[in-house]
Design an enzyme around this catalytic site. Sequence first.
Site, mmCIF file in Angstrom:
data_model
loop_
_atom_site.group_PDB
_atom_site.id
_atom_site.type_symbol
_atom_site.label_atom_id
_atom_site.label_comp_id
_atom_site.label_asym_id
_atom_site.label_seq_id
_atom_site.Cartn_x
_atom_site.Cartn_y
_atom_site.Cartn_z
ATOM 1 C CG ASP A 152 15.832 -14.135 -5.067
ATOM 2 O OD1 ASP A 152 15.885 -15.040 -4.213
ATOM 3 O OD2 ASP A 152 15.559 -14.336 -6.267
ATOM 4 C CG ASP A 182 -8.233 -4.766 3.866
ATOM 5 O OD1 ASP A 182 -8.982 -4.015 3.235
ATOM 6 O OD2 ASP A 182 -6.998 -4.747 3.757
ATOM 7 C CD GLN A 229 -1.797 -8.893 5.769
ATOM 8 O OE1 GLN A 229 -1.198 -8.281 4.915
ATOM 9 N NE2 GLN A 229 -2.649 -8.306 6.599
ATOM 10 N NE ARG A 241 0.695 -5.064 3.791
ATOM 11 C CZ ARG A 241 -0.385 -4.517 4.355
ATOM 12 N NH1 ARG A 241 -1.300 -5.280 4.911
ATOM 13 N NH2 ARG A 241 -0.521 -3.201 4.379
ATOM 14 C CG HIS A 289 -2.057 -0.947 1.163
ATOM 15 N ND1 HIS A 289 -2.995 -0.918 0.171
ATOM 16 C CD2 HIS A 289 -2.396 -1.983 1.971
ATOM 17 C CE1 HIS A 289 -3.888 -1.888 0.361
ATOM 18 N NE2 HIS A 289 -3.537 -2.550 1.448
ATOM 19 C CD GLU A 297 -5.313 -8.387 4.027
ATOM 20 O OE1 GLU A 297 -5.306 -7.290 4.627
ATOM 21 O OE2 GLU A 297 -4.522 -8.654 3.119
#
Length: 264
Positions: free
Chosen positions: A85, A176, A148, A71, A46, A150
Amino acid sequence: MRPNAVKRALKAGQPSVGTWLSMGSITAARFLARAGFAWLNVDIEHSLVDWETATHIFAAVADAGCTALARVPANRHDHIKRVLDNGAMGVVVPMVNTRDEAEAAIAACRYPPIGNRSVGGSVHALNFGTTASDYFAHANEELLIVLQCEHIQSADNADAIFSLPGIDAIFVGPNDLAASMRGQDGKPPGGEATTQVLKHILATCKKYGVAPGIHVGSAEEARVRIAEGWQFIAVQSELKMMLDGAARIVQGLGVQQQTEMAKY
């Protein structure tokens, strides 16, 4: 290879408290990594954070002895592979609503034969204080996998998802989750309905030996959730901490501030 302290704490049934990084500031991450949090999670879903900035933040956090998490923008193999990575020590995967989606996320985090992560990269080993060959040999044991929950669909599928091997924590996104429970008229769910869903998630996590996690707004709320049995706790974000601190100072001045930010 440097042990993942957060993974070990959760496995031992202990709480682990961190915060969200959403501003894309390497300097802020350097300071917060020394503030006492067990982990810092770079929110690439986000926020404006790009891949290069995220890589530098992972390094700054790891070099301070803190655990760097990411995230990812979505539950995609390429997103998960890229953050790992480039040095993330664990992944938080958003919107995992079905068993198939959970299986895909877990597989993307692990090298064969138990996963399908491809072998590559170089800076990941630096953050674990080891060589590339040692990283490839032991990454499956040390990376933190957080899925998650959510959406109400995820809560309804809790048994099917949480029972999968390889999950270290299930993390609730309260906003959410509540949004997914709105009625046809758009009204949010009542407090009791939300409480019952959270209790169901918590109990199902305990049933399968997975650490339950949740985002909270204050240290006081974190203590309450830990007492209830939640373990993987995110308190606010660096942006919210900055705004709250600024608001306290402005309010303490006792004068009317003619700015938009004074409303927040």
